[in-house]
Scaffold this active site. Structure first.
Site, PDB file in Angstrom:
ATOM      1  N   SER A   1       1.231 -10.565   5.839  1.00  0.00           N
ATOM      2  CA  SER A   1       1.023  -9.960   4.709  1.00  0.00           C
ATOM      3  C   SER A   1       0.935  -8.148   5.458  1.00  0.00           C
ATOM      4  O   SER A   1       1.291  -8.162   6.581  1.00  0.00           O
ATOM      5  CB  SER A   1      -0.643  -9.227   5.019  1.00  0.00           C
TER       6      SER A   1
ATOM      7  N   SER B   1       0.700  -5.826   0.674  1.00  0.00           N
ATOM      8  CA  SER B   1      -0.762  -4.740   0.305  1.00  0.00           C
ATOM      9  C   SER B   1       0.025  -3.336  -0.441  1.00  0.00           C
ATOM     10  O   SER B   1       0.953  -2.458   0.104  1.00  0.00           O
ATOM     11  CB  SER B   1      -0.595  -4.719   1.705  1.00  0.00           C
ATOM     12  N   LEU B   2      -0.002  -3.923  -1.318  1.00  0.00           N
ATOM     13  CA  LEU B   2       0.375  -2.371  -2.245  1.00  0.00           C
ATOM     14  C   LEU B   2      -0.526  -1.530  -3.164  1.00  0.00           C
ATOM     15  O   LEU B   2      -0.563  -0.515  -2.737  1.00  0.00           O
ATOM     16  CB  LEU B   2      -0.048  -3.072  -3.951  1.00  0.00           C
ATOM     17  N   HIS B   3      -2.011  -1.817  -2.863  1.00  0.00           N
ATOM     18  CA  HIS B   3      -3.089  -1.028  -3.531  1.00  0.00           C
ATOM     19  C   HIS B   3      -2.906   0.817  -4.204  1.00  0.00           C
ATOM     20  O   HIS B   3      -3.512   0.637  -4.386  1.00  0.00           O
ATOM     21  CB  HIS B   3      -3.135   0.025  -1.593  1.00  0.00           C
TER      22      HIS B   3
ATOM     23  N   ASN C   1     -13.845  -0.673   2.467  1.00  0.00           N
ATOM     24  CA  ASN C   1     -15.121  -1.295   2.868  1.00  0.00           C
ATOM     25  C   ASN C   1     -15.336  -0.415   4.124  1.00  0.00           C
ATOM     26  O   ASN C   1     -14.322   0.177   4.492  1.00  0.00           O
ATOM     27  CB  ASN C   1     -14.980  -2.136   3.789  1.00  0.00           C
TER      28      ASN C   1
ATOM     29  N   CYS D   1      -8.307 -15.298  10.047  1.00  0.00           N
ATOM     30  CA  CYS D   1      -7.611 -13.434  10.107  1.00  0.00           C
ATOM     31  C   CYS D   1      -7.106 -13.628  11.315  1.00  0.00           C
ATOM     32  O   CYS D   1      -7.363 -12.486  12.460  1.00  0.00           O
ATOM     33  CB  CYS D   1      -8.351 -12.803   9.460  1.00  0.00           C
TER      34      CYS D   1
ATOM     35  N   CYS E   1      -7.476   3.527   7.104  1.00  0.00           N
ATOM     36  CA  CYS E   1      -7.030   2.019   7.397  1.00  0.00           C
ATOM     37  C   CYS E   1      -7.825   2.677   9.007  1.00  0.00           C
ATOM     38  O   CYS E   1      -7.414   2.513   9.616  1.00  0.00           O
ATOM     39  CB  CYS E   1      -6.164   0.845   7.728  1.00  0.00           C
TER      40      CYS E   1
ATOM     41  N   CYS F   1      -2.147   3.749   7.744  1.00  0.00           N
ATOM     42  CA  CYS F   1      -2.395   4.056   6.176  1.00  0.00           C
ATOM     43  C   CYS F   1      -3.945   4.348   5.902  1.00  0.00           C
ATOM     44  O   CYS F   1      -4.432   4.901   7.083  1.00  0.00           O
ATOM     45  CB  CYS F   1      -2.649   2.890   5.620  1.00  0.00           C
TER      46      CYS F   1
ATOM     47  N   GLY G   1      -2.777  -4.743  12.826  1.00  0.00           N
ATOM     48  CA  GLY G   1      -1.031  -4.182  12.870  1.00  0.00           C
ATOM     49  C   GLY G   1       0.077  -4.559  11.835  1.00  0.00           C
ATOM     50  O   GLY G   1      -0.494  -5.361  10.287  1.00  0.00           O
ATOM     51  N   GLU G   2       1.269  -4.484  11.880  1.00  0.00           N
ATOM     52  CA  GLU G   2       1.988  -4.338  11.210  1.00  0.00           C
ATOM     53  C   GLU G   2       2.685  -5.600  11.428  1.00  0.00           C
ATOM     54  O   GLU G   2       3.434  -5.628  12.102  1.00  0.00           O
ATOM     55  CB  GLU G   2       2.788  -3.271  10.740  1.00  0.00           C
TER      56      GLU G   2
ATOM     57  N   CYS H   1     -11.818  -4.928   9.287  1.00  0.00           N
ATOM     58  CA  CYS H   1     -10.818  -5.367  10.334  1.00  0.00           C
ATOM     59  C   CYS H   1     -10.531  -3.695  11.329  1.00  0.00           C
ATOM     60  O   CYS H   1     -10.160  -2.841  10.656  1.00  0.00           O
ATOM     61  CB  CYS H   1      -9.354  -5.798   9.794  1.00  0.00           C
TER      62      CYS H   1
ATOM     63  N   GLU I   1      -9.071  -7.810  17.764  1.00  0.00           N
ATOM     64  CA  GLU I   1      -9.645  -8.472  16.688  1.00  0.00           C
ATOM     65  C   GLU I   1      -9.072  -9.600  16.051  1.00  0.00           C
ATOM     66  O   GLU I   1      -7.709  -9.376  15.758  1.00  0.00           O
ATOM     67  CB  GLU I   1     -10.568  -7.695  16.036  1.00  0.00           C
TER      68      GLU I   1
ATOM     69  N   CYS J   1      -1.539   0.246  14.825  1.00  0.00           N
ATOM     70  CA  CYS J   1      -0.107   0.151  14.280  1.00  0.00           C
ATOM     71  C   CYS J   1       0.193   1.410  13.759  1.00  0.00           C
ATOM     72  O   CYS J   1      -0.068   2.650  13.988  1.00  0.00           O
ATOM     73  CB  CYS J   1      -1.314  -0.462  12.087  1.00  0.00           C
TER      74      CYS J   1
HETATM   75  N1  SAH Z   1      -0.551  -4.116   8.124  1.00  0.00           N
HETATM   76  C1  SAH Z   1      -0.679  -5.053   7.184  1.00  0.00           C
HETATM   77  C2  SAH Z   1      -1.747  -6.367   7.489  1.00  0.00           C
HETATM   78  C3  SAH Z   1      -3.075  -6.262   7.733  1.00  0.00           C
HETATM   79  S1  SAH Z   1      -4.105  -5.208   7.216  1.00  0.00           S
HETATM   80  C4  SAH Z   1      -1.003  -5.335   5.544  1.00  0.00           C
HETATM   81  O1  SAH Z   1      -1.630  -3.838   5.404  1.00  0.00           O
HETATM   82  O2  SAH Z   1      -1.029  -5.892   5.159  1.00  0.00           O
HETATM   83  C5  SAH Z   1      -5.022  -6.562   6.331  1.00  0.00           C
HETATM   84  C6  SAH Z   1      -5.090  -5.884   4.884  1.00  0.00           C
HETATM   85  O3  SAH Z   1      -6.923  -5.383   5.706  1.00  0.00           O
HETATM   86  C7  SAH Z   1      -4.963  -4.206   4.495  1.00  0.00           C
HETATM   87  O4  SAH Z   1      -4.560  -5.643   2.785  1.00  0.00           O
HETATM   88  C8  SAH Z   1      -5.205  -3.784   4.561  1.00  0.00           C
HETATM   89  O5  SAH Z   1      -5.142  -3.289   2.706  1.00  0.00           O
HETATM   90  C9  SAH Z   1      -7.534  -3.808   3.987  1.00  0.00           C
HETATM   91  N2  SAH Z   1      -7.676  -2.536   5.054  1.00  0.00           N
HETATM   92  C10 SAH Z   1      -7.634  -1.948   5.998  1.00  0.00           C
HETATM   93  N3  SAH Z   1      -8.419  -1.276   6.074  1.00  0.00           N
HETATM   94  C11 SAH Z   1      -9.316  -1.352   4.981  1.00  0.00           C
HETATM   95  C12 SAH Z   1     -10.915  -1.255   4.681  1.00  0.00           C
HETATM   96  N4  SAH Z   1     -11.550   0.114   5.206  1.00  0.00           N
HETATM   97  N5  SAH Z   1     -11.502  -2.299   3.637  1.00  0.00           N
HETATM   98  C13 SAH Z   1     -11.314  -3.435   3.469  1.00  0.00           C
HETATM   99  N6  SAH Z   1      -9.767  -3.109   3.902  1.00  0.00           N
HETATM  100  C14 SAH Z   1      -8.912  -2.977   4.625  1.00  0.00           C
HETATM  101 FE1  SF4 Z   2      -1.473  -0.941   9.541  1.00  0.00          FE
HETATM  102 FE2  SF4 Z   2      -2.144  -2.406   7.840  1.00  0.00          FE
HETATM  103 FE3  SF4 Z   2      -3.538  -1.056   8.692  1.00  0.00          FE
HETATM  104 FE4  SF4 Z   2      -1.715   0.164   7.132  1.00  0.00          FE
HETATM  105  S1  SF4 Z   2      -3.413  -1.582   6.351  1.00  0.00           S
HETATM  106  S2  SF4 Z   2      -2.899   0.826   9.135  1.00  0.00           S
HETATM  107  S3  SF4 Z   2      -0.237  -1.574   7.377  1.00  0.00           S
HETATM  108  S4  SF4 Z   2      -2.721  -2.537   9.911  1.00  0.00           S
END
Ligand code: SAH
Ligand code: SF4
Length: 354
Positions: free
Chosen positions: A202, A225-227, A301, A113, A127, A124, A170-171, A344, A87, A120
């Protein structure tokens, strides 16, 4: 499958296609005229067009679905040559505006984006992309083509400014060579001319790769992406934290070459009752002390099958206020395209399950 012609920098094309000025001509056709096949390259000799068509493809992706959001954002689902899907999202950051006499006041502002892998490896917990596991890396041409097709589909002029965020599936640092190559191709002044300071990579925080990216001196912006602010919680949300803990990321960021006028963005995905308390805000402030940072709070989300919940707006605002009052730049990411499959991975997930 044939290698996409979009995988080559102009300098590389000039090495393999003689005379070298052909590379510039090819770039113009591909990135300014948005052509779909080699025959359309009118100022190229017949034999060269034939040779190019035999060796390379111009169509590594096919648009198979578009979702249009009420706010002007559009989500694209692409099919790759092997049937996998990825996507990308065109985000309308600012609508175009006109003066009363009908002349253009300012142009629309777009951010795209893009994805860099099918699935990936990082896994996480929150995700959706992670749920289907890792299938494969995208090559540079497949990354570049996402932008080219979206520009073409929306009649966006070749030389229009545009921001790119590597925040799709993806990462990026797990596919560093292809991502770096795509960044160089995007910034070519004879191609799309998207300056590296309009590109943001990112990462979930592969510290050693952050150093490698820095050494490449691409000039791109970095987002982390700290979280979570302590290792225990971060390990639960992002298993990769076992290999690369928070301190290793902070150290890598401090060593990263940052454009003087820029800040490193720390993304903080806010999940209700998990990391939305002011205690976390306080720790975050301490953690980023001494770094030219900005924080971007993201609403979690929700999607079917997850127990995580979207945070309350009042908690988001309190978190933001805590940081901004103490001098740390902090924004709340607008949830664009909420009426389409916004997070995403969601459009693809809908397709896979339909
Ligand atoms: N893998 C890389 C880049 C892609 S993810 C990374 O993790 O930084 C891009 C962003 O989407 C990340 O910051 C992630 O936290 C966010 N993301 C993933 N799942 C999500 C969700 N359910 N709601 C909102 N943001 C989300
Ligand atoms: Fe991969 Fe980024 Fe999703 Fe984590 S948030 S699984 S690093 S795409």
């Amino acid at each position: 499958m044939k290698k996409p012609i979009q995988s080559f920098t102009r300098a590389e094309l000039a090495e393999i296609i003689k005379p070298a000025f052909r590379a510039k001509q090819i770039y113009r056709w591909v990135y300014h005229k948005y052509i779909e096949n080699f025959e359309e390259m009118k100022n190229l000799p017949f034999d060269l067009k034939k040779e190019l068509a035999e060796k390379y493809t111009l169509n590594p992706l096919k648009i198979i679905k578009i979702e249009q959001s009420r706010d002007g954002s559009k989500k694209y689902l692409f099919e790759l040559h092997d049937g996998h899907t990825v996507e990308a999202v065109l985000l309308l950051m600012k609508k175009e505006q006109y003066h009363e006499n009908g002349t253009l006041k300012h142009q629309a502002k777009y951010t795209v984006c893009i994805s860099c892998q099918v699935g990936c490896k990082v896994g996480c917990a929150f995700c959706l992309t992670a749920k289907s596991g890792f299938l494969r890396d995208l090559n540079a041409g497949e990354i570049v083509e996402q932008i080219r097709l979206i520009k073409k589909d929306n009649d966006i002029d070749a030389n229009r400014r545009l921001n790119i965020v590597y925040m799709g599936m993806g990462e990026p640092l797990d596919n560093l060579q292809a991502v770096a190559q795509s960044s160089r191709i995007f910034s070519d002044p004879d191609g799309m001319s998207i300056s590296p300071n309009r590109q943001t990579i990112s990462t979930s925080g592969l510290s050693t790769k952050i150093a490698k990216l820095g050494a490449m001196e691409l000039g791109v912006n970095l987002a982390i992406s700290l979280h979570a602010v302590d290792d225990e919680l971060r390990e639960q949300l992002m298993p990769i934290n076992k290999a690369y803990n928070i301190q290793s990321i902070i150290d890598a960021v401090k060593a990263f070459p940052i454009n003087e006028r820029k800040r490193v963005m720390f993304e903080y995905l806010v999940i209700k009752d998990v990391n939305d308390d002011l205690g976390a805000a306080k720790k975050l402030l301490a953690l980023l002390d001494g770094i030219k940072a900005k924080v971007n709070l993201i609403y979690f989300n929700p999607y079917g099958g997850t127990d995580f919940k979207r945070p309350d707006e009042k908690d988001m605002i309190a978190f933001q206020d805590y940081l901004t009052k103490r001098g740390l730049h902090c924004t709340i990411r607008e949830s664009k395209g909420l009426d389409i499959s916004a997070a995403c991975g969601q459009l693809r997930d809908n397709e896979l399950n339909s």
